[in-house]
Design a protein around this motif. Structure first.
Motif, PDB file in Angstrom:
ATOM      1  N   ASP A 106       0.838  -1.209   0.000  1.00 19.15           N
ATOM      2  CA  ASP A 106       0.000   0.000   0.000  1.00 19.15           C
ATOM      3  C   ASP A 106       0.872   1.258   0.000  1.00 19.15           C
ATOM      4  OD1 ASP A 106      -2.190  -1.630   0.058  1.00 19.15           O
ATOM      5  OD2 ASP A 106      -2.600  -1.359   2.199  1.00 19.15           O
ATOM      6  N   LEU A 107       1.933   1.226   0.785  1.00 20.61           N
ATOM      7  CA  LEU A 107       2.844   2.370   0.837  1.00 20.61           C
ATOM      8  C   LEU A 107       3.490   2.608  -0.521  1.00 20.61           C
ATOM      9  CD1 LEU A 107       4.462   4.541   2.381  1.00 20.61           C
ATOM     10  CD2 LEU A 107       6.126   2.749   2.954  1.00 20.61           C
ATOM     11  N   ALA A 108       3.922   1.532  -1.180  1.00 21.31           N
ATOM     12  CA  ALA A 108       4.570   1.669  -2.484  1.00 21.31           C
ATOM     13  C   ALA A 108       3.619   2.274  -3.507  1.00 21.31           C
ATOM     14  CB  ALA A 108       5.077   0.310  -2.964  1.00 21.31           C
ATOM     15  N   VAL A 109       2.359   1.829  -3.498  1.00 19.36           N
ATOM     16  CA  VAL A 109       1.375   2.370  -4.440  1.00 19.36           C
ATOM     17  C   VAL A 109       1.127   3.851  -4.159  1.00 19.36           C
ATOM     18  CG1 VAL A 109      -1.059   2.287  -5.113  1.00 19.36           C
ATOM     19  CG2 VAL A 109       0.254   0.167  -4.920  1.00 19.36           C
ATOM     20  N   ARG A 110       0.992   4.206  -2.893  1.00 22.48           N
ATOM     21  CA  ARG A 110       0.774   5.624  -2.552  1.00 22.48           C
ATOM     22  C   ARG A 110       1.944   6.484  -3.001  1.00 22.48           C
ATOM     23  NH1 ARG A 110      -1.038   3.518   2.419  1.00 22.48           N
ATOM     24  NH2 ARG A 110       0.901   4.170   3.447  1.00 22.48           N
ATOM     25  N   GLU A 111       3.151   5.994  -2.813  1.00 24.65           N
ATOM     26  CA  GLU A 111       4.331   6.767  -3.199  1.00 24.65           C
ATOM     27  C   GLU A 111       4.440   6.894  -4.712  1.00 24.65           C
ATOM     28  OE1 GLU A 111       6.809   8.422  -1.178  1.00 24.65           O
ATOM     29  OE2 GLU A 111       4.956   8.244  -0.028  1.00 24.65           O
ATOM     30  N   MET A 112       4.115   5.831  -5.440  1.00 18.08           N
ATOM     31  CA  MET A 112       4.150   5.912  -6.905  1.00 18.08           C
ATOM     32  C   MET A 112       3.164   6.956  -7.412  1.00 18.08           C
ATOM     33  SD  MET A 112       4.693   2.063  -8.466  1.00 18.08           S
ATOM     34  CE  MET A 112       4.011   1.030  -7.164  1.00 18.08           C
ATOM     35  N   LEU A 113       1.981   6.991  -6.808  1.00 18.08           N
ATOM     36  CA  LEU A 113       0.983   7.969  -7.234  1.00 18.08           C
ATOM     37  C   LEU A 113       1.326   9.378  -6.759  1.00 18.08           C
ATOM     38  CD1 LEU A 113      -2.271   5.895  -6.690  1.00 18.08           C
ATOM     39  CD2 LEU A 113      -1.223   6.555  -8.861  1.00 18.08           C
ATOM     40  N   ARG A 114       2.039   9.488  -5.678  1.00 17.66           N
ATOM     41  CA  ARG A 114       2.516  10.818  -5.247  1.00 17.66           C
ATOM     42  C   ARG A 114       3.509  11.370  -6.263  1.00 17.66           C
ATOM     43  NH1 ARG A 114       7.014  12.623  -3.162  1.00 17.66           N
ATOM     44  NH2 ARG A 114       7.861  10.528  -2.798  1.00 17.66           N
TER      45      ARG A 114
ATOM     46  N   PRO B 211       0.957  10.893 -10.541  1.00 17.81           N
ATOM     47  CA  PRO B 211      -0.473  10.574 -10.359  1.00 17.81           C
ATOM     48  C   PRO B 211      -1.075   9.772 -11.502  1.00 17.81           C
ATOM     49  CG  PRO B 211      -0.028  12.881  -9.839  1.00 17.81           C
ATOM     50  CD  PRO B 211       1.219  12.344 -10.475  1.00 17.81           C
ATOM     51  N   ASN B 212      -0.402   9.714 -12.642  1.00 14.76           N
ATOM     52  CA  ASN B 212      -0.921   8.975 -13.791  1.00 14.76           C
ATOM     53  C   ASN B 212      -0.205   7.647 -14.017  1.00 14.76           C
ATOM     54  OD1 ASN B 212      -2.802  10.992 -14.453  1.00 14.76           O
ATOM     55  ND2 ASN B 212      -1.251  12.148 -15.550  1.00 14.76           N
ATOM     56  N   ASP B 213       0.555   7.193 -13.035  1.00 16.43           N
ATOM     57  CA  ASP B 213       1.264   5.921 -13.177  1.00 16.43           C
ATOM     58  C   ASP B 213       0.236   4.798 -13.347  1.00 16.43           C
ATOM     59  OD1 ASP B 213       2.448   3.318 -11.869  1.00 16.43           O
ATOM     60  OD2 ASP B 213       4.167   4.529 -12.455  1.00 16.43           O
ATOM     61  N   SER B 214       0.266   4.135 -14.503  1.00 16.82           N
ATOM     62  CA  SER B 214      -0.781   3.161 -14.828  1.00 16.82           C
ATOM     63  C   SER B 214      -0.747   1.955 -13.901  1.00 16.82           C
ATOM     64  CB  SER B 214      -0.652   2.712 -16.286  1.00 16.82           C
ATOM     65  OG  SER B 214       0.615   2.133 -16.522  1.00 16.82           O
ATOM     66  N   PHE B 215       0.452   1.484 -13.553  1.00 22.07           N
ATOM     67  CA  PHE B 215       0.543   0.319 -12.673  1.00 22.07           C
ATOM     68  C   PHE B 215      -0.051   0.632 -11.307  1.00 22.07           C
ATOM     69  CE2 PHE B 215       2.671  -1.996  -9.292  1.00 22.07           C
ATOM     70  CZ  PHE B 215       2.462  -3.301  -9.685  1.00 22.07           C
ATOM     71  N   ALA B 216       0.325   1.763 -10.721  1.00 19.33           N
ATOM     72  CA  ALA B 216      -0.184   2.130  -9.403  1.00 19.33           C
ATOM     73  C   ALA B 216      -1.686   2.378  -9.440  1.00 19.33           C
ATOM     74  CB  ALA B 216       0.550   3.366  -8.890  1.00 19.33           C
ATOM     75  N   LEU B 217      -2.160   2.989 -10.515  1.00 18.41           N
ATOM     76  CA  LEU B 217      -3.609   3.211 -10.645  1.00 18.41           C
ATOM     77  C   LEU B 217      -4.362   1.888 -10.704  1.00 18.41           C
ATOM     78  CD1 LEU B 217      -3.628   6.165 -13.184  1.00 18.41           C
ATOM     79  CD2 LEU B 217      -4.507   6.249 -10.841  1.00 18.41           C
ATOM     80  N   ASP B 218      -3.805   0.915 -11.416  1.00 15.31           N
ATOM     81  CA  ASP B 218      -4.440  -0.399 -11.479  1.00 15.31           C
ATOM     82  C   ASP B 218      -4.519  -1.034 -10.099  1.00 15.31           C
ATOM     83  OD1 ASP B 218      -4.843  -0.224 -14.157  1.00 15.31           O
ATOM     84  OD2 ASP B 218      -3.349  -1.715 -14.740  1.00 15.31           O
TER      85      ASP B 218
END
Length: 354
Positions: free
Chosen positions: A162-170, A173-180
């Motif tokens: 969860d932390l990794a996904v939040r940081e990628m989107l920080r 914000p358009n990172d496709s992997f994190a958005l998925d």
């Protein structure tokens, strides 16, 4: 001439970063034909082959780069990833460890080592350590956080995923992997309604319009919503049938025709049913979902059939109530004409809701 060669390689690298892999490959082919000693060009070509899942060619390109410049870290990283995909695990780990030895200050080398180590389950804690080192060295790189997400997944650390996904989107914000990943987690919420599901998919698709997976998910959620309109038609028919007393008992037969006031009242109830069940919901949807409804109706036969059946069933209910029938035979025929096909297709199109 050297400056020109460098410019072509840099242009190819920029195209690669934009996801225009075939164009980058074409430019690198031109560059390497003129200057086969360009080890950076060979490395970029290896990256292109890797992105296209041509791992043998990626390995060959990395080998060409290393033959020209032994110890070139970027080429070692490409070689390590290609070997991992080819299941040559021992060579992969040796290559990644050599990259770490040469450039321990680069997050990419630690991410490559994490990728190599994930082949052995007993060493998954080391995978996490390597990924965390990559993040420590480059906290503003989405690739480092992706490595952490993968390592945390292997180790069952949902807090770190969860932390990794939040940081990628920080960071992006358009990172496709994190958005998925964020979309998947939100969609896993128990009891989520189709309207909300469609909005979640629409939000993800707005950020990543090229995602076929999000498009398919949105289409599925919208189709489920359209299916629900047929139940409004069924309820309208049942309401009309009760009002007109289409199937009376022998002891209590309602006199026909119904009074005008009663018929108007039932029509008003049918209108309110649709207003709250469909129209109001549709108007409150975000624009992306409304556009998807229209698009799906144009593209999908079953979506159009669903809407036609909902309209037909409701129209039959209106006819049953609006006409001042003096006998029950005709409205009974109208009732079954609206109800039977609708119930049959509700059962028949279940496989298309997947």
């Amino acid at each position: 001439m050297t400056a020109s060669r460098n410019v072509l390689t840099e242009q190819a690298s920029a195209l690669y970063s934009l996801g225009r892999i075939d164009e980058a490959k074409a430019l690198l082919a031109k560059q390497l034909t003129a200057s086969p000693e360009d080890f950076r060009g060979w490395t970029e070509l290896g990256r292109c082959h890797y992105r296209l899942d041509d791992h043998e060619q990626a390995l060959m390109a990395a080998a060409a780069a290393l033959s020209l410049e032994p110890g070139y870290v970027d080429a070692l990283i490409v070689r390590a990833y290609a070997l991992r995909r080819l299941a040559r695990i021992d060579e992969c780990l040796a290559t990644a460890q050599e990259a770490v030895r040469i450039a321990p200050q680069l997050w990419q080398t630690h991410a490559a080592r994490a990728e190599a180590l994930n082949a052995w389950q007993p060493r998954w804690p080391e995978v996490l350590e390597a990924a965390q080192e990559a993040v420590r060295l480059a906290p503003e790189e989405t690739g480092a956080h992706y490595a952490l997400w993968k390592a945390a997944t292997l180790n069952g650390r949902s807090d770190l995923t969860d932390l990794a996904v939040r940081e990628m989107l920080r960071i992006d914000p358009n990172d496709s992997f994190a958005l998925d990943r964020r979309t998947e987690k939100e969609l896993a919420t128990p009891g989520m309604r189709n309207g909300r599901r469609a909005e979640v998919y629409a939000s993800a698709l707005a950020a990543d319009p090229a995602s076929d997976r999000m498009r398919a998910g949105l289409d599925g959620a919208v189709f489920q919503m359209l299916r629900g309109t047929r139940w409004l038609a069924v309820l309208s028919l049942l309401l009309a049938g009760v009002a007109v007393d289409l199937f009376p008992s022998e002891d209590d037969i309602r006199e026909l025709p119904l009074p005008l006031g009663t018929r108007v009242y039932v029509l008003l109830l049918i209108g309110l049913l649709w207003a709250f069940g469909a129209w109001r919901r549709y108007r409150k949807m975000r624009a992306g979902v409304r556009l998807s409804v229209r698009s799906l109706l144009r593209r999908m036969f079953w979506a159009r059939l669903v809407l036609v059946q909902a309209v037909l069933g409701t129209l039959c209910a209106v006819i049953i109530v609006a006409v001042p029938w003096t006998a029950r035979d005709a409205p009974q025929v109208v009732f079954w004409a609206g109800l039977a096909p609708t119930l049959l297709t509700i059962w028949f199109d279940r496989p298309r809701t997947r």
